[in-house]
Design an enzyme around this catalytic site. Sequence first.
Site, mmCIF file in Angstrom:
data_model
loop_
_atom_site.group_PDB
_atom_site.id
_atom_site.type_symbol
_atom_site.label_atom_id
_atom_site.label_comp_id
_atom_site.label_asym_id
_atom_site.label_seq_id
_atom_site.Cartn_x
_atom_site.Cartn_y
_atom_site.Cartn_z
ATOM 1 N N THR A 54 0.811 -1.228 0.000
ATOM 2 C CA THR A 54 0.000 0.000 0.000
ATOM 3 C C THR A 54 0.836 1.267 0.000
ATOM 4 O OG1 THR A 54 -0.090 0.113 2.402
ATOM 5 C CG2 THR A 54 -1.864 -1.132 1.283
ATOM 6 N N HIS A 89 5.685 27.913 4.005
ATOM 7 C CA HIS A 89 5.805 26.455 4.091
ATOM 8 C C HIS A 89 7.045 26.050 4.896
ATOM 9 C CE1 HIS A 89 2.511 26.324 1.339
ATOM 10 N NE2 HIS A 89 3.197 27.001 0.423
#
Length: 148
Positions: free
Chosen positions: A67, A133
């Site tokens: 996954t 950011h």
Amino acid sequence: MKIGIGNDHSAVDMKNEIVKFLQDLGYEVVNYGTDSTESCHYPVYGEKVARAVVSKEVDLGILICGTGVGISLAANKVKGVRAVVCSEPYTARLSKQHNNTNILAFGARVIGIELAKMIIEEWLNAEFEGGRHQERIDMITAIEERER
């Protein structure tokens, strides 16, 4: 640019295709993953790539397991790693632009090879925007420091 790649048994075929794809784009690739389809433990490979990234043995990392989740969780335990699991290109691009991610992860059982290539291209071509950011990354790093 040098990219480290790691994978578990569920992602051997995809890893091999991604290595060729990256080499065709002109990247040097270092294989830290397994080449066997015998069951193995993804945290081993997540940590190997993470340590290679933080030590600057490689510039960036790509991780693949079933996954993408487990292998990225292992990588994120290494101080200085910002690994992201992506199943589509938009998040990959924004993860680099806003979070300056240094490891990209995805699942061989979740996405196909062509989508994986699109995700990788978006991630590699994106640039960190800095500014507000960076302040947020600094806050994340501070959390990491408090937990060590």
